[in-house]
Design an enzyme around this catalytic site. Structure first.
Site, PDB file in Angstrom:
ATOM      1  N   ASP A   1       0.820  -1.210   0.000  1.00  0.00           N
ATOM      2  CA  ASP A   1       0.000   0.000   0.000  1.00  0.00           C
ATOM      3  C   ASP A   1       0.859   1.268   0.000  1.00  0.00           C
ATOM      4  OD1 ASP A   1      -2.296   1.837   0.973  1.00  0.00           O
ATOM      5  OD2 ASP A   1      -3.258  -0.090   0.654  1.00  0.00           O
TER       6      ASP A   1
ATOM      7  N   HIS B   1      -3.719   5.978   3.668  1.00  0.00           N
ATOM      8  CA  HIS B   1      -4.453   4.783   3.249  1.00  0.00           C
ATOM      9  C   HIS B   1      -3.794   3.503   3.770  1.00  0.00           C
ATOM     10  CE1 HIS B   1      -5.870   1.762   0.254  1.00  0.00           C
ATOM     11  NE2 HIS B   1      -6.939   2.521   0.147  1.00  0.00           N
TER      12      HIS B   1
ATOM     13  N   SER C   1     -11.226  -1.064  -0.491  1.00  0.00           N
ATOM     14  CA  SER C   1      -9.934  -1.013   0.212  1.00  0.00           C
ATOM     15  C   SER C   1     -10.080  -1.360   1.677  1.00  0.00           C
ATOM     16  CB  SER C   1      -9.344   0.405   0.149  1.00  0.00           C
ATOM     17  OG  SER C   1      -8.566   0.590  -0.977  1.00  0.00           O
TER      18      SER C   1
END
Lengths: 666, 85
Positions: A34, A109, A444
């Site tokens: 990520d 994220h 996600s």
């Protein structure tokens, strides 16, 4: 995550559940590919976590604002891969870029998804009072290894991840000894390449799965349109997103005392009774008016100043709300009510500007009130958290849907998990964070929820293959919400969810721990799949590292031992085979229960499967025929093997194509 | 000037357990394609050598086509970009 795990039945308070039986996944290592990690976040504390598992061979790499000393017994790996990105973005200035040339997260994220999968307990967290509770990962003692591959491109204000970097991260992760790979990334549809193996994640995942590493990927956010699901290789666990049984109800009181509960993340002070307007021409003006949320800026300031504005939009996306809030605020307005299709992407508006979403039905009620009242007024209260019934579970609008556009017979997505308004850690410089925690939505966020469950299952059953783990999750999933209510799939109109919305259903971790039987897959099965999908023998031989000869005639893709049956082109009848492996009590007898799709006959032989110390694997045949005379859409049914303790259920999805390869529009 | 883009040259299951040996075989393959050791070294972006065999390299379209025809190569794909979901 302040709600996710209690909602899914993984409460730490229960001493005999999966969470406690596995010591919260302490021996599992979750590799996350990520945007990096914010190591100072409290979710990476290693209080009470034992020594690093002996199978770990990885490490932590230093770089800009990141030292290997940032790692601990929770965050055991942190590496970054940028060469592919740099080679394709020559304008990228690594000295001036906002991003950190290190495993440190800029976007937030990566930190967020890591929290969901394996974050440690952090109590008393909320977003400005909303969603208050204890933040924690699914496997809260599992170890996290971050592989940073996504980089912020300042010029274009986007975050982008090169497949060359992703593949390198997967290659390293396989060496390092991760047990699960959690990949909340995806490409756009239509998918790249003529066959599914010619894709970076797919290729890397194939080898990871052969080494016993479960690869969990996001199905994508291109829903609710059909055939938008990505990461569809049959060895990947592809994840859809649902809502939780939680919402952020925001009372809107009209001047006639009618109270409407909208949805918002409004944490500012109450907006007392204020003039309410819907911008429309009263019939005697030459000025411009628009009640469309995206076009509010055409209205004169006078129309909106000092008022709460009602607008309508056909779009379910939060950009419409942001645009409306911006226009109203700029004109001196005091708030905005957005009537829209539910998009499950509620976000706070900048500077805590009151912006509340309602559906078109309630929006129309408000409009009728405005039109019928001489002096319409409205009051907006601060949002509050509503948990449990009557808030139902929905497959989110944005969650990509099947069928699988590359191989329709391979059901995708595989499974669903909560991925809407999930509160988890982020960087402390991200917009809308509250003390390093933020709400995010997307497949996600659903992906690491499944990765966390996989980490727990892996801790309990170290010898299970990725296919066995996938089967356990899929065949035991809830087809309803945890309270027994139907799951709806959001879209226009809302409908009951089917396998193309949520795969097997909503993950049920406790049941997945003891599935009874599993539909397992090994190298030979993947080879058969590739033969049936049309790969040539020399490619397959090279791919798997040994000489391969495809059978002649080739086996049907329908025989691939998936925990689902999907027949996209039934003409007369078809017979397919499945094989079940007993992972429950040695001496077990299972009987079949079939719910055939409407207009189809489904016959299973044998009808009873007997397992004992000598017989661990048993095959059965399924014959499906139809009475339909036209090219139909998909009908859905199910096939369950039950020993009265375990129910091993798979979906049966069938479409007739009496006229084959026919574009059905007349 | 012919534009070079990153391509992933995928060779399937690795043939050797020693990662150094695997990487060396990637250098050799690029060397034979590009004609010089220096060019091969400069072109190589990554050597995939633990979980499988392959490499990422900066190649022109014609170089990519040429290497795709090498018997050991399963496929060659141009680098593509993924987004957060």
């Amino acid at each position: 995550t302040t709600r996710t795990w209690d909602y899914l039945g993984l409460s730490a308070a229960n001493p005999k559940n999966l969470l406690n039986e596995t010591n919260m996944g302490a021996q599992s290592i979750i590799g996350v590919i990520d945007t990096g990690v914010w190591p100072e976040s409290e979710v990476f504390n290693d209080h009470g976590i034992g020594p690093v598992p002996s199978h770990w061979k990885g490490g932590c790499e230093s770089g800009e604002a990141f030292n290997s000393s940032h790692c601990n017994k929770k965050l055991i790996g942190a590496k970054y891969f940028i060469n592919g990105f740099l080679s394709e973005n020559e304008s990228f200035n690594s000295t001036e870029s906002l991003d950190f040339i290190s495993p440190r997260d800029l976007d937030g994220h990566g930190t967020h998804v890591s929290t969901i999968a394996g974050g440690s307990y952090v109590p008393n967290i909320s977003y400005k009072g909303l969603a208050e509770g204890t933040v924690r990962g699914g496997a809260s003692r599992a170890r996290i290894a971050m592989y940073k591959v996504c980089w912020y491109l300042d010029d274009e204000d986007i975050t982008s991840c090169s497949s060359a970097d992703i593949l390198k991260a997967m290659d390293e992760a396989m060496h390092d000894g991760v047990d699960v790979l959690s990949i909340s990334l995806g490409s756009d549809v239509p998918m790249y390449g003529e066959t599914d193996i010619r894709d970076g994640i797919t290729t890397g995942a194939f080898h990871a799965v052969l080494k016993g590493i479960t690869v969990v990927c996001a199905g994508g956010n291109s829903g609710p349109e059909a055939q938008t699901v990505t990461n569809t290789a049959p060895w990947i666990v592809t994840v859809a997103a649902t809502t939780l049984d939680r919402s952020f109800a925001t009372p809107i009181t009209l001047g006639n005392n009618k109270v409407i509960l909208g949805q918002a993340m409004y944490t500012g002070p109450e907006v007392g009774f204020t003039s309410l307007v819907y911008p429309e021409n009263p019939g005697n003006s030459n000025a411009n008016f628009s009640g469309t949320c995206e076009e509010l800026s055409v209205n004169s300031n006078l129309t909106m100043v000092g008022k709460v504005v009602l607008c309508f939009t056909p779009s379910p996306y939060s950009a419409s709300a942001s645009s409306a809030a911006r226009s109203v605020k700029k004109a001196g307005g005091l708030g905005v009510i957005i009537a829209r299709q539910p998009g499950y992407a509620i976000r706070p508006c900048p500077d805590d500007f009151p912006c509340v979403a309602v559906d078109w039905e309630l929006g129309t009620d408000i409009l009728l009130y405005i039109r019928s009242s001489g002096l319409p007024v409205v009051k907006i209260k601060t949002s509050r958290t509503l948990i449990g019934q009557p808030v139902g579970t929905k497959v989110a609008t944005f969650s990509s849907r099947g069928p699988n556009s590359i191989a329709a017979a391979i059901l995708k997505p595989d499974i669903a998990a909560p991925g809407v308004s999930i509160l988890a850690a982020t960087t402390t410089n991200t917009t809308f964070n509250d003390q390093g925690f933020i709400m995010m939505s997307g497949t996600s966020m659903a992906t690491p929820a499944i990765s966390g469950v996989v980490a727990l299952l892996k801790a309990l059953h170290r010898d299970w293959s990725p296919a066995a783990i996938r089967s356990a999750i899929v065949t035991t999933a809830w087809r309803t919400d945890p309270f027994g209510e139907q799951i709806f799939a959001e879209g226009s109109p809302r409908k009951l969810a089917d396998p193309f919305d949520y795969g097997g259903g909503l993950v049920n971790p406790e049941k997945a721990a003891k599935p009874g039987l599993v539909y397992d897959l090994g190298l030979e099965d993947y080879v058969l799949y590739m033969c049936s999908a049309g790969y040539n023998e020399s490619s397959i031989s090279q791919l798997v590292g040994k000489a391969t000869i495809c059978s002649n005639p080739k086996l049907s893709i329908l025989d691939f031992n998936l925990p689902s049956i999907t027949i996209p082109n039934l003409k007369d009848e078809v017979t397919l085979t499945r094989t079940l492996t007993n992972v429950g009590p040695l001496d077990s007898v299972y009987r079949v229960v079939v719910e055939p799709p409407l207009g189809f006959q489904v016959t299973v032989e044998p009808k009873t499967l007997v397992f004992n110390s000598q017989t661990k694997r048993v095959s059965f045949k399924v014959r499906i025929s139809t009475t339909h005379k036209i090219n139909t859409g998909y009908y859905f049914g199910s096939l369950t093997w039950s020993d009265s303790v375990h129910n091993v259920t798979i979906h049966v999805s069938v479409r007739t194509q009496i006229l084959q390869n026919y574009y059905d529009e007349n | 000037i012919v534009e070079r883009k990153v391509h992933i040259v995928y060779l399937g299951e690795k043939q050797h357990d020693d990662p150094e040996f695997v990487t060396e075989s990637h250098h050799q393959m690029l060397w034979s394609l590009l004609g010089s050791k220096e060019d091969a070294h400069e072109s190589l972006v990554y050597s995939y050598r633990h979980g499988f065999s392959g490499f990422a390299a900066k190649l022109t379209k014609s170089q990519a086509k040429k290497i795709a025809d090498v018997p050991e190569v399963v496929h060659v794909i141009p680098d593509s970009f993924y987004k957060l979901k």
